[in-house]
Design a protein around this motif. Structure first.
Motif, PDB file in Angstrom:
ATOM      1  N   TRP A 118       3.945  -5.713  13.966  1.00  0.00           N
ATOM      2  CA  TRP A 118       3.341  -4.729  13.066  1.00  0.00           C
ATOM      3  C   TRP A 118       2.044  -4.141  13.620  1.00  0.00           C
ATOM      4  CZ3 TRP A 118       6.157  -3.170   9.037  1.00  0.00           C
ATOM      5  CH2 TRP A 118       7.131  -4.030   8.529  1.00  0.00           C
ATOM      6  N   LYS A 119       1.608  -4.598  14.796  1.00  0.00           N
ATOM      7  CA  LYS A 119       0.283  -4.231  15.299  1.00  0.00           C
ATOM      8  C   LYS A 119       0.093  -2.706  15.406  1.00  0.00           C
ATOM      9  CE  LYS A 119      -2.935  -5.054  19.102  1.00  0.00           C
ATOM     10  NZ  LYS A 119      -3.172  -5.756  20.396  1.00  0.00           N
ATOM     11  N   ASN A 120       1.030  -2.002  16.031  1.00  0.00           N
ATOM     12  CA  ASN A 120       0.890  -0.556  16.214  1.00  0.00           C
ATOM     13  C   ASN A 120       1.151   0.229  14.925  1.00  0.00           C
ATOM     14  OD1 ASN A 120       0.319  -0.893  18.951  1.00  0.00           O
ATOM     15  ND2 ASN A 120       2.498  -0.876  19.489  1.00  0.00           N
ATOM     16  N   PHE A 121       1.793  -0.413  13.975  1.00  0.00           N
ATOM     17  CA  PHE A 121       2.145   0.255  12.720  1.00  0.00           C
ATOM     18  C   PHE A 121       0.990   0.251  11.725  1.00  0.00           C
ATOM     19  CE2 PHE A 121       3.702  -0.311   8.340  1.00  0.00           C
ATOM     20  CZ  PHE A 121       4.442   0.850   8.173  1.00  0.00           C
ATOM     21  N   LEU A 122       0.136  -0.772  11.783  1.00  0.00           N
ATOM     22  CA  LEU A 122      -0.847  -0.999  10.724  1.00  0.00           C
ATOM     23  C   LEU A 122      -1.953   0.048  10.660  1.00  0.00           C
ATOM     24  CD1 LEU A 122      -1.074  -4.883  10.749  1.00  0.00           C
ATOM     25  CD2 LEU A 122      -0.297  -3.423   8.872  1.00  0.00           C
ATOM     26  N   ILE A 136      -2.732   6.228   5.925  1.00  0.00           N
ATOM     27  CA  ILE A 136      -1.894   6.899   4.922  1.00  0.00           C
ATOM     28  C   ILE A 136      -2.070   6.252   3.552  1.00  0.00           C
ATOM     29  CG2 ILE A 136       0.498   7.372   4.255  1.00  0.00           C
ATOM     30  CD1 ILE A 136       1.137   7.521   7.273  1.00  0.00           C
ATOM     31  N   SER A 137      -2.111   4.927   3.531  1.00  0.00           N
ATOM     32  CA  SER A 137      -2.261   4.208   2.258  1.00  0.00           C
ATOM     33  C   SER A 137      -3.600   4.525   1.600  1.00  0.00           C
ATOM     34  CB  SER A 137      -2.142   2.701   2.493  1.00  0.00           C
ATOM     35  OG  SER A 137      -0.899   2.380   3.053  1.00  0.00           O
ATOM     36  N   LEU A 186       5.406   7.646  -6.121  1.00  0.00           N
ATOM     37  CA  LEU A 186       6.431   7.453  -5.094  1.00  0.00           C
ATOM     38  C   LEU A 186       5.839   6.861  -3.817  1.00  0.00           C
ATOM     39  CD1 LEU A 186       8.533  10.737  -5.487  1.00  0.00           C
ATOM     40  CD2 LEU A 186       9.203   8.413  -6.122  1.00  0.00           C
ATOM     41  N   ALA A 187       4.637   7.364  -3.448  1.00  0.00           N
ATOM     42  CA  ALA A 187       3.978   6.837  -2.248  1.00  0.00           C
ATOM     43  C   ALA A 187       3.656   5.361  -2.412  1.00  0.00           C
ATOM     44  CB  ALA A 187       2.701   7.634  -1.965  1.00  0.00           C
ATOM     45  N   LEU A 202      -4.592  -3.339  -0.617  1.00  0.00           N
ATOM     46  CA  LEU A 202      -5.019  -2.854   0.698  1.00  0.00           C
ATOM     47  C   LEU A 202      -6.152  -3.692   1.274  1.00  0.00           C
ATOM     48  CD1 LEU A 202      -4.901   1.033   0.204  1.00  0.00           C
ATOM     49  CD2 LEU A 202      -3.223  -0.463   1.293  1.00  0.00           C
ATOM     50  N   VAL A 203      -7.109  -4.078   0.432  1.00  0.00           N
ATOM     51  CA  VAL A 203      -8.228  -4.905   0.905  1.00  0.00           C
ATOM     52  C   VAL A 203      -7.716  -6.270   1.362  1.00  0.00           C
ATOM     53  CG1 VAL A 203     -10.321  -6.121   0.185  1.00  0.00           C
ATOM     54  CG2 VAL A 203      -9.995  -3.725  -0.460  1.00  0.00           C
TER      55      VAL A 203
END
Length: 345
Positions: A94-98, A104-105, A69-70, A280-281
């Motif tokens: 997206w800067k503050n979100f990344l 978390i990822s 789910l994640a 992710l990489v």
């Protein structure tokens, strides 16, 4: 020290964003597959819950469902970020979100790897759970009139026929328990009285097995009683002849079945882990290369991207230190509250 620095011309950045968008969609499908595999394994374990002493092994399917789910959420946002990366004016939002996104990822990706490791390492826990569960199931086989156990006979019979097995370790386990209910014993019979008297616990023990232990592929009609008595059957030798009942124990059969299932699922999830790690990489390279364009009039300049701005240890501590400070602060607040409560009393 910057880790894995690379140069990204404008065209290469666009190709990275487009390729990563497709990769994130593939990882989304893989996440759904991981969740489905967790559900399948959970269902299979629940089907045999009556012969399992504990549910420790359920940590594997539970973890797979969580990371599945994640993964759906992680890759959904990854695809959105890739779309905005095609427009240098949209990406800065997206800067503050990344930063929290990557934290978390990474956590769920590592958890996915742990699920893979556990799927190969649960043999001991599974075997012990089945050993105790099957032992209890055989012991309560006769209790068809007892609430909560009335289906135990049916479950054990279906299990032995489905997995072509008999007993816990082998068919001799049935010799050690009274598996015929007193309801079906004639206590006026001398044979029944003698057997009960010959046993310290007053149980009716026989060298026989339930019908579900019979092997239908055997050419001889099933011999399920007096298995150790050579004179009770014509042309029969208990020591040398291959018996026409299942010789394999149900614990071995179930361990082989479930470990085979978990190992297959583990291999599939390992592929998903590698795919998720690639997302992710690649996203990290895209992020760092796009941040160098922020505030520039010419957005088609060549930029540098990297995996880590600092060393591995420094990067880990950057995330761990705030967490440790939070935990220490929480602990101090709890100690202060306890002290105040003690002083008030």
């Amino acid at each position: 020290m910057v880790v894995m620095k690379m140069k990204f011309p404008f065209q290469k950045r666009m190709q990275l964003a487009q390729g990563l968008w497709l990769l994130s969609l593939s990882a989304t499908v893989a996440g759904a597959l991981t969740f489905s595999l967790g559900c399948i394994l959970k269902t299979e374990l629940l089907r045999r819950a009556e012969v399992m002493a504990n549910s420790n092994v359920h940590v594997v399917p539970n973890t797979l469902m969580i990371v599945g789910l994640a993964s759906l959420g992680i890759n959904y946002f990854a695809s959105k970020i890739c779309q905005d990366a095609l427009d240098a004016g949209q990406f800065p939002r997206w800067k503050n979100f990344l930063k929290p996104y990557f934290a978390i990822s990474s956590f769920f990706t590592v958890l996915m790897l742990l699920a893979v490791i556990m799927s190969y390492a649960m043999t001991g826990s599974l075997e012990y759970s089945l050993k105790v569960g099957l032992r209890n199931g055989i012991r309560f086989y006769k209790d068809t009139d007892t609430p909560g156990r009335c289906y135990q006979k049916q479950n054990i019979d279906y299990l032995q026929m489905a997995f072509e097995c008999c007993g816990n370790d082998d068919f001799r386990d049935w010799f050690e328990v009274q598996w015929i209910s007193n309801r079906y014993l004639d206590f006026n019979s001398k044979e029944v009285k003698d057997r009960i008297k010959s046993n310290v616990d007053g149980r009716y023990l026989v060298d026989g097995v339930p019908f579900s232990c019979c092997n239908p592929t055997s050419p001889r009609p099933c011999i399920q009683y007096q298995l150790t008595n050579n004179t009770a059957h014509y042309n029969y030798d208990y020591q040398t002849e291959e018996l026409n009942i299942y010789l394999r124990g149900c614990r071995e059969a179930l361990v082989n079945y479930y470990m085979g299932l978990m190992n297959t699922i583990g291999t599939a999830v390992l592929s998903v882990f590698l795919l998720q790690g690639s997302v992710l990489v690649s996203l990290r390279f895209l992020q760092t290369s796009m941040e160098a364009v922020a505030g520039k009039e010419n957005t088609e300049i060549e930029t540098e991207g990297y995996l880590l701005e600092k060393g591995v240890k420094e990067t880990i501590m950057e995330f761990v230190n705030p967490l440790m400070k939070f935990l220490l602060l929480t602990n101090k607040v709890e100690e202060g509250a306890s002290t105040s409560a003690a002083a008030a009393t």
